[in-house]
Enzyme design. Sequence first.
Site, mmCIF file in Angstrom:
data_model
loop_
_atom_site.group_PDB
_atom_site.id
_atom_site.type_symbol
_atom_site.label_atom_id
_atom_site.label_comp_id
_atom_site.label_asym_id
_atom_site.label_seq_id
_atom_site.Cartn_x
_atom_site.Cartn_y
_atom_site.Cartn_z
ATOM 1 C CG LEU A 247 -2.103 -1.065 1.035
ATOM 2 C CD1 LEU A 247 -3.120 -0.887 2.267
ATOM 3 C CD2 LEU A 247 -3.217 -1.288 0.164
ATOM 4 C CB ALA B 123 4.523 -5.602 -6.077
ATOM 5 C CB THR C 193 7.655 -1.948 -19.125
ATOM 6 O OG1 THR C 193 7.275 -1.564 -19.806
ATOM 7 C CG2 THR C 193 8.745 -2.737 -18.311
ATOM 8 C CG ASP C 194 6.209 -1.237 -24.055
ATOM 9 O OD1 ASP C 194 6.419 -0.871 -23.110
ATOM 10 O OD2 ASP C 194 4.969 -0.918 -25.032
ATOM 11 C CD GLU C 195 7.755 2.675 -20.017
ATOM 12 O OE1 GLU C 195 9.235 3.278 -19.217
ATOM 13 O OE2 GLU C 195 6.533 3.265 -19.489
ATOM 14 C CE1 TYR D 163 8.278 0.817 -14.261
ATOM 15 C CE2 TYR D 163 8.447 1.233 -16.311
ATOM 16 C CZ TYR D 163 7.989 0.394 -15.373
ATOM 17 O OH TYR D 163 6.962 -0.540 -15.593
ATOM 18 C CE LYS E 28 8.881 -4.134 -13.916
ATOM 19 N NZ LYS E 28 7.490 -4.714 -13.361
ATOM 20 C CG LEU F 132 -1.241 10.545 -21.253
ATOM 21 C CD1 LEU F 132 -0.449 12.584 -20.811
ATOM 22 C CD2 LEU F 132 -0.899 10.936 -22.952
ATOM 23 N NE ARG G 199 7.713 10.291 -18.852
ATOM 24 C CZ ARG G 199 6.958 9.957 -18.491
ATOM 25 N NH1 ARG G 199 6.871 8.855 -19.812
ATOM 26 N NH2 ARG G 199 6.280 9.434 -17.688
HETATM 27 P P1 NAD Z 1 1.251 1.014 -9.577
HETATM 28 O O1 NAD Z 1 1.616 1.266 -9.302
HETATM 29 O O2 NAD Z 1 -0.857 0.940 -9.991
HETATM 30 O O3 NAD Z 1 0.500 -0.364 -8.591
HETATM 31 C C1 NAD Z 1 1.447 -1.183 -8.041
HETATM 32 C C2 NAD Z 1 1.041 -2.199 -6.970
HETATM 33 O O4 NAD Z 1 2.137 -2.146 -5.833
HETATM 34 C C3 NAD Z 1 0.947 -1.013 -5.110
HETATM 35 O O5 NAD Z 1 -0.494 -1.499 -4.845
HETATM 36 C C4 NAD Z 1 1.521 -0.707 -4.732
HETATM 37 O O6 NAD Z 1 0.996 -0.530 -3.132
HETATM 38 C C5 NAD Z 1 2.392 -1.681 -4.732
HETATM 39 N N1 NAD Z 1 3.537 -2.106 -4.215
HETATM 40 C C6 NAD Z 1 4.691 -1.526 -4.350
HETATM 41 N N2 NAD Z 1 5.891 -1.105 -4.293
HETATM 42 C C7 NAD Z 1 6.261 -2.601 -3.284
HETATM 43 C C8 NAD Z 1 6.597 -3.177 -2.331
HETATM 44 N N3 NAD Z 1 7.900 -2.977 -1.600
HETATM 45 N N4 NAD Z 1 6.131 -4.399 -1.882
HETATM 46 C C9 NAD Z 1 4.176 -4.972 -2.168
HETATM 47 N N5 NAD Z 1 3.893 -3.857 -3.023
HETATM 48 C C10 NAD Z 1 4.264 -2.890 -3.858
HETATM 49 O O7 NAD Z 1 0.712 -0.615 -11.124
HETATM 50 P P2 NAD Z 1 0.052 -0.466 -11.932
HETATM 51 O O8 NAD Z 1 0.711 0.432 -13.158
HETATM 52 O O9 NAD Z 1 -0.917 -1.453 -12.217
HETATM 53 O O10 NAD Z 1 1.835 -1.725 -12.517
HETATM 54 C C11 NAD Z 1 1.696 -3.460 -11.980
HETATM 55 C C12 NAD Z 1 2.945 -3.687 -13.112
HETATM 56 O O11 NAD Z 1 2.734 -4.259 -14.446
HETATM 57 C C13 NAD Z 1 4.830 -3.320 -12.928
HETATM 58 O O12 NAD Z 1 5.114 -4.196 -12.324
HETATM 59 C C14 NAD Z 1 4.385 -2.547 -13.982
HETATM 60 O O13 NAD Z 1 5.804 -2.151 -14.528
HETATM 61 C C15 NAD Z 1 3.866 -3.554 -14.961
HETATM 62 N N6 NAD Z 1 3.109 -2.940 -16.376
HETATM 63 C C16 NAD Z 1 2.884 -1.550 -16.197
HETATM 64 C C17 NAD Z 1 2.130 -1.167 -17.359
HETATM 65 C C18 NAD Z 1 1.063 0.223 -17.537
HETATM 66 O O14 NAD Z 1 0.977 0.791 -18.346
HETATM 67 N N7 NAD Z 1 0.706 0.426 -16.114
HETATM 68 C C19 NAD Z 1 2.685 -1.587 -18.670
HETATM 69 C C20 NAD Z 1 2.999 -2.831 -18.587
HETATM 70 C C21 NAD Z 1 4.086 -3.294 -17.286
HETATM 71 O O1 DAU Z 2 4.795 0.979 -21.618
HETATM 72 C C1 DAU Z 2 4.358 0.257 -20.717
HETATM 73 C C2 DAU Z 2 4.991 1.655 -19.417
HETATM 74 O O2 DAU Z 2 3.558 2.488 -19.700
HETATM 75 C C3 DAU Z 2 4.557 0.896 -18.168
HETATM 76 O O3 DAU Z 2 5.605 0.213 -18.232
HETATM 77 C C4 DAU Z 2 4.640 1.837 -16.778
HETATM 78 O O4 DAU Z 2 4.785 1.354 -15.752
HETATM 79 C C5 DAU Z 2 3.630 2.865 -17.643
HETATM 80 O O5 DAU Z 2 3.812 4.082 -16.353
HETATM 81 C C6 DAU Z 2 4.190 3.707 -18.835
HETATM 82 O O6 DAU Z 2 4.888 4.281 -18.689
HETATM 83 P P1 DAU Z 2 4.804 5.311 -19.763
HETATM 84 O O7 DAU Z 2 5.668 6.587 -19.171
HETATM 85 O O8 DAU Z 2 4.817 5.765 -21.335
HETATM 86 O O9 DAU Z 2 3.726 6.591 -19.543
HETATM 87 P P2 DAU Z 2 2.465 7.662 -18.597
HETATM 88 O O10 DAU Z 2 1.090 7.509 -18.281
HETATM 89 O O11 DAU Z 2 4.008 8.044 -17.798
HETATM 90 O O12 DAU Z 2 3.238 8.723 -20.327
HETATM 91 C C7 DAU Z 2 2.515 7.706 -21.260
HETATM 92 C C8 DAU Z 2 2.589 9.109 -22.446
HETATM 93 O O13 DAU Z 2 2.341 10.480 -21.673
HETATM 94 C C9 DAU Z 2 4.883 9.141 -22.319
HETATM 95 O O14 DAU Z 2 4.968 9.449 -23.584
HETATM 96 C C10 DAU Z 2 4.768 10.617 -21.711
HETATM 97 C C11 DAU Z 2 3.722 11.553 -21.964
HETATM 98 N N1 DAU Z 2 3.076 13.014 -20.553
HETATM 99 C C12 DAU Z 2 2.746 11.704 -19.932
HETATM 100 C C13 DAU Z 2 2.397 12.387 -18.133
HETATM 101 C C14 DAU Z 2 2.186 11.720 -16.651
HETATM 102 C C15 DAU Z 2 3.106 14.024 -20.504
HETATM 103 O O15 DAU Z 2 2.969 14.445 -22.153
HETATM 104 N N2 DAU Z 2 2.644 14.058 -19.973
HETATM 105 C C16 DAU Z 2 2.421 13.858 -18.986
HETATM 106 O O16 DAU Z 2 2.100 14.960 -17.539
#
Ligand code: NAD
Ligand code: DAU
Length: 337
Positions: free
Chosen positions: A35, A80, A123-125, A150, A154, A190, A274
């Site tokens: 949390l 997580a 992630t694809d990143e 980040y 990963k 975003l 960024r």
């Molecule tokens: P999020 O930030 O919404 O959630 C992360 C969760 O992990 C939270 O509930 C947080 O409390 C928990 N957490 C963080 N540190 C922790 C710790 N030390 N121990 C236990 N719990 C912990 O993230 P999300 O967007 O749901 O992403 C989940 C996973 O998917 C991540 O591994 C992320 O790299 C991956 N991912 C996300 C996206 C995306 O677009 N959001 C895309 C591809 C992969």
């Molecule tokens: O590609 C998968 C990833 O996607 C995950 O692994 C990450 O956990 C997730 O956060 C996401 O990463 P991005 O950096 O791509 O997502 P974000 O929503 O932060 O940004 C999306 C795009 O928008 C990126 O090009 C940055 C831009 N952006 C983002 C924010 C927060 C803006 O232009 N303005 C903003 O305020």
Amino acid sequence: MKLLVTGGAGFIGSNFIHYWLKNNPQDFIVNLDKLTYAGNLENLKKIKDNPNCRFVKGDICDGKLVDEVMDGIDIVVHFAAESHVDRSIKSPSIFIKTNIIGTQVLLEGALKRKVKRFHHISTDEVFGSLNLDDLSKFDERTPYNPRSPYSASKAGSDHLVMSYFYTYGLPVTISNCSNNFGPFQYPEKLIPLAITNILEGKTIPIYGDGLYVRDWLYVEDHCRAIDLILSSGKIGETYCVGGLTEDISNLDVITKILEIMGKNKDCLEFVKDRMGHDRKYAINWSKIKQELGFIPEHDFTHWLEQTVKWYEENETWWKRLKQDEFSNYYKEQYNDL
Ligand code: NAD
Ligand code: DAU
């Protein structure tokens, strides 16, 4: 079947728990989540009385706790993580701790308890950045080239997962997924940032020229891809998971949101870019399509409309988040925009 879901109070983890219990009501889930600012038990309110889901508040870096919760677990689904790129640029250390050390602690626990599967959500990143005019896409053979703290953390966790497969024979799988969107996404990202800022009458910060490209996937499609990998994926393999959007820029995404919400482009605010901003991500998901039959089902425009509707209907959910920790973060990140 007994699952350990880590990070199940976050965006994708909570969507996954809802998805899994709906489709596998007989299974038992232990949800281990620290949390952090991104974890929110409100995301799991609908299933709070479900006897098949137990919440454990704790850190994946805590070896003793991990050993306890791993007892009797068949499958680990590891979400997580610290997940926000901008925060990793400001404070990288916690990303190394949670994403790398935390993953290693879980791998050790899974090995000791002889789990049948350790599925790692990545992630694809990790593949780095494509040029805008590049027609190629990331796939499972693309060399790793992470460019932010980040994505480097990963990438490190992915390598550790594979090392536990090659060295100790731990039955692992990995998915490298593109950008998710949908309900319960923390408003730092975003799409929810744009929607909630519009609802608050604020501007939308666009980094740089706004021409950065992401490959968007509705979160339920991601959950289904994980389900397919758990049921039919090959041990020791990685699967790339992507969406249905073709080279859609951040400006295109925001323009769609403005149209859906009946606003004009006056809401846009171009801000400082960024650092190290990856220009473009694009995923070739033909391996998971051919081997496991995965095809994203959720069309981007329609599900963006549904997502806008969800944030409109769940104002108390995001308003509380935006008042807390987020307001300080926002001031610092966007210079009082
Ligand atoms: P999020 O930030 O919404 O959630 C992360 C969760 O992990 C939270 O509930 C947080 O409390 C928990 N957490 C963080 N540190 C922790 C710790 N030390 N121990 C236990 N719990 C912990 O993230 P999300 O967007 O749901 O992403 C989940 C996973 O998917 C991540 O591994 C992320 O790299 C991956 N991912 C996300 C996206 C995306 O677009 N959001 C895309 C591809 C992969
Ligand atoms: O590609 C998968 C990833 O996607 C995950 O692994 C990450 O956990 C997730 O956060 C996401 O990463 P991005 O950096 O791509 O997502 P974000 O929503 O932060 O940004 C999306 C795009 O928008 C990126 O090009 C940055 C831009 N952006 C983002 C924010 C927060 C803006 O232009 N303005 C903003 O305020």
